[in-house]
Design an enzyme around this catalytic site. Structure first.
Site, PDB file in Angstrom:
ATOM      1  N   TYR A  57      -1.144  11.937   2.614  1.00  0.00           N
ATOM      2  CA  TYR A  57      -0.843  11.838   4.046  1.00  0.00           C
ATOM      3  C   TYR A  57      -1.959  11.106   4.788  1.00  0.00           C
ATOM      4  O   TYR A  57      -1.703  10.167   5.551  1.00  0.00           O
ATOM      5  CB  TYR A  57      -0.632  13.244   4.627  1.00  0.00           C
ATOM      6  N   ALA A  60      -2.116   7.388   3.612  1.00  0.00           N
ATOM      7  CA  ALA A  60      -0.935   6.626   4.038  1.00  0.00           C
ATOM      8  C   ALA A  60      -0.980   6.353   5.541  1.00  0.00           C
ATOM      9  O   ALA A  60      -0.687   5.232   5.987  1.00  0.00           O
ATOM     10  CB  ALA A  60       0.341   7.381   3.670  1.00  0.00           C
ATOM     11  N   CYS A  61      -1.360   7.354   6.312  1.00  0.00           N
ATOM     12  CA  CYS A  61      -1.465   7.151   7.763  1.00  0.00           C
ATOM     13  C   CYS A  61      -2.568   6.156   8.091  1.00  0.00           C
ATOM     14  O   CYS A  61      -2.376   5.269   8.933  1.00  0.00           O
ATOM     15  CB  CYS A  61      -1.722   8.472   8.469  1.00  0.00           C
ATOM     16  N   ALA A  62      -3.718   6.275   7.434  1.00  0.00           N
ATOM     17  CA  ALA A  62      -4.812   5.325   7.677  1.00  0.00           C
ATOM     18  C   ALA A  62      -4.364   3.907   7.340  1.00  0.00           C
ATOM     19  O   ALA A  62      -4.642   2.962   8.088  1.00  0.00           O
ATOM     20  CB  ALA A  62      -6.040   5.712   6.859  1.00  0.00           C
TER      21      ALA A  62
END
EC number: 2.1.1.79
Length: 89
Positions: A57, A60-62
């Protein structure tokens, strides 16, 4: 963006609009590093599956922020301040 400005213009003055997306990439990666450094203390409370999912998470967000697929905006509205609002960065 135009919808937000249009919907608010009769009620508020848009004083500032700031994009934190590039900063949030760095924030997520710092959380990733700190989470993994703290893992020995956390491992008794969380499963290895949770660790993998949380790492996924955060990374992936970064990556999405880095690629500019998602953004984080802060919009400052007022009812009108004489002389405007000065925002320091």
């Amino acid at each position: 963006i135009s919808h937000i400005a249009e919907a608010s213009e009769s009620r508020f003055v848009m004083e500032d609009w700031h994009n934190f997306g590039s900063d949030y990439d760095k924030t997520l990666m710092a959380w990733h590093e700190r989470f993994n450094q703290a893992w020995p203390e956390l491992s008794s409370r969380y499963s290895a599956t949770f660790r993998r999912m949380f790492n996924y998470y955060l990374c992936a967000c970064a990556g999405a922020f880095r690629a500019r697929d998602i953004e984080l905006w802060q919009v400052l509205f007022s009812r009108g301040v004489e002389g405007g609002i000065r925002v320091y960065r």
